[in-house]
Scaffold this active site. Structure first.
Site, PDB file in Angstrom:
ATOM      1  N   ASP A   2      49.254  41.693  35.494  1.00 29.48           N
ATOM      2  CA  ASP A   2      48.694  42.083  36.780  1.00 29.48           C
ATOM      3  C   ASP A   2      48.772  43.598  36.975  1.00 29.48           C
ATOM      4  O   ASP A   2      49.681  44.249  36.467  1.00 29.48           O
ATOM      5  CB  ASP A   2      49.488  41.368  37.888  1.00 29.48           C
ATOM      6  N   ASN A  50      39.668  33.660  39.053  1.00 24.55           N
ATOM      7  CA  ASN A  50      39.104  35.002  38.841  1.00 24.55           C
ATOM      8  C   ASN A  50      37.567  35.036  38.891  1.00 24.55           C
ATOM      9  O   ASN A  50      36.978  36.115  39.003  1.00 24.55           O
ATOM     10  CB  ASN A  50      39.585  35.614  37.514  1.00 24.55           C
TER      11      ASN A  50
HETATM   12  C1  FPP Z   1      44.996  41.404  36.828  1.00 22.86           C
HETATM   13  O1  FPP Z   1      44.908  42.732  37.288  1.00 22.86           O
HETATM   14  C2  FPP Z   1      44.382  41.291  35.570  1.00 22.86           C
HETATM   15  C3  FPP Z   1      43.348  40.445  35.285  1.00 22.86           C
HETATM   16  C4  FPP Z   1      42.721  39.536  36.247  1.00 22.86           C
HETATM   17  C5  FPP Z   1      42.767  40.403  33.988  1.00 22.86           C
HETATM   18  C6  FPP Z   1      43.732  40.642  32.863  1.00 22.86           C
HETATM   19  C7  FPP Z   1      42.882  41.045  31.792  1.00 22.86           C
HETATM   20  C8  FPP Z   1      43.163  41.986  30.879  1.00 22.86           C
HETATM   21  C9  FPP Z   1      44.450  42.666  30.696  1.00 22.86           C
HETATM   22  C10 FPP Z   1      42.086  42.368  29.975  1.00 22.86           C
HETATM   23  C11 FPP Z   1      41.460  41.239  29.239  1.00 22.86           C
HETATM   24  C12 FPP Z   1      42.432  40.492  28.427  1.00 22.86           C
HETATM   25  C13 FPP Z   1      42.306  40.227  27.126  1.00 22.86           C
HETATM   26  C14 FPP Z   1      43.309  39.363  26.439  1.00 22.86           C
HETATM   27  C15 FPP Z   1      41.204  40.759  26.343  1.00 22.86           C
HETATM   28  P1  FPP Z   1      44.106  42.955  38.629  1.00 22.86           P
HETATM   29  O2  FPP Z   1      42.707  43.280  38.281  1.00 22.86           O
HETATM   30  O3  FPP Z   1      44.277  41.775  39.509  1.00 22.86           O
HETATM   31  O4  FPP Z   1      44.854  44.194  39.209  1.00 22.86           O
HETATM   32  P2  FPP Z   1      45.089  44.494  40.756  1.00 22.86           P
HETATM   33  O5  FPP Z   1      45.903  43.340  41.296  1.00 22.86           O
HETATM   34  O6  FPP Z   1      45.857  45.777  40.723  1.00 22.86           O
HETATM   35  O7  FPP Z   1      43.748  44.598  41.379  1.00 22.86           O
END
Ligand code: FPP
Length: 239
Positions: A2, A50
């Site tokens: 996250d 998501n």
């Molecule tokens: C949460 O951060 C992260 C995600 C919903 C996606 C995680 C994905 C990756 C690290 C990249 C893709 C993964 C792979 C394995 C290729 P957020 O966007 O919710 O952050 P925030 O809470 O700060 O908005």
């Protein structure tokens, strides 16, 4: 994993740039996990919830996932790591689903080290799917309701071939589980790191594992019982 969005916002970058840095970090963490002897590493990369994000962000995540898979295939083959997925992957864009199938097929003979991607995953969906599969088996006569116990039902979960997680790490300072491996984590240890995922370094992974190793896992027993059992097992190893 996250905190990609907040990491990017704080630097005046776009959320998608944050995800790009997140993927770069995934590559580092996968490598470090191998060096630390972690045999099963599960990454919660895209939750069933998501899809509610703006379409442009969903598209960017799918694109990153596809290029990650193409790039990782070599690393997984060279390091003999088997790729698994949990979640309703058949609902992902076809090109991502196809790439996942290719890499899973190419690595399916590796038995020691495992990388598990949770994609379009949600524990509640997983439990519903497991109950449906169990019910089908029951109706065909392959299962008997009177014999049902956790060991049987767990064979119908997406994780049927995988051990329960021992340690769950959530980054970015949030203290939530967000529908991740709810049943399998029943006895897991948790580490909540304040650091956003792109900055969650290999050294921080090592620190989290040291923290985990210093905890006493009691599984319902008393601390005294656990320590006595450890003494007995140490003595029998020494003999
Ligand atoms: C949460 O951060 C992260 C995600 C919903 C996606 C995680 C994905 C990756 C690290 C990249 C893709 C993964 C792979 C394995 C290729 P957020 O966007 O919710 O952050 P925030 O809470 O700060 O908005």
């Amino acid at each position: 994993m996250d905190g990609n969005g907040r990491w990017a916002n704080r630097r005046g970058l776009t959320r998608n740039e944050g995800h790009q840095r997140g993927v770069e970090n995934v590559e580092k963490i996968v490598e470090k996990a191998g060096q630390l002897g972690i045999r099963y590493l599960t990454l919660y990369a895209f939750s069933a919830e998501n899809w509610k994000r703006p379409q442009s962000e969903v598209d960017a995540l799918m694109k990153l996932l596809k290029s990650f898979l193409k790039k990782q295939q070599k690393h997984l083959l060279e390091n003999e790591i088997r790729l698994h997925t949990i979640g309703r992957v058949e609902e992902l864009p076809h090109s991502v689903f196809r790439q996942l199938k290719i890499v899973k097929e190419a690595t399916k003979h590796f038995a020691k080290n495992h990388l598990i991607l949770a994609l379009n995953y949600g524990a509640r969906n997983e439990i519903i799917d497991a109950v449906k599969r169990y019910t089908e088996a029951f109706q065909s006569g392959a299962e008997n309701l009177g014999d049902l116990h956790w060991g049987i039902l767990s064979q119908y979960l997406d994780t049927s071939e995988l051990p329960d997680p021992q340690l769950v790490i959530r980054t970015s300072g949030e203290h939530r589980i967000s529908n991740f491996l709810l049943l399998q984590s029943a006895y897991a240890e948790y580490v909540f790191s304040p650091v956003c995922w792109p900055d969650f370094s290999p050294d921080l992974l090592e620190t989290a594992i040291e923290d985990y190793r210093n905890r006493e896992r009691r599984f319902g027993k008393t601390g005294e019982q656990v320590r006595q059992e450890q003494d007995v097992s140490l003595k029998s190893t020494a003999q």
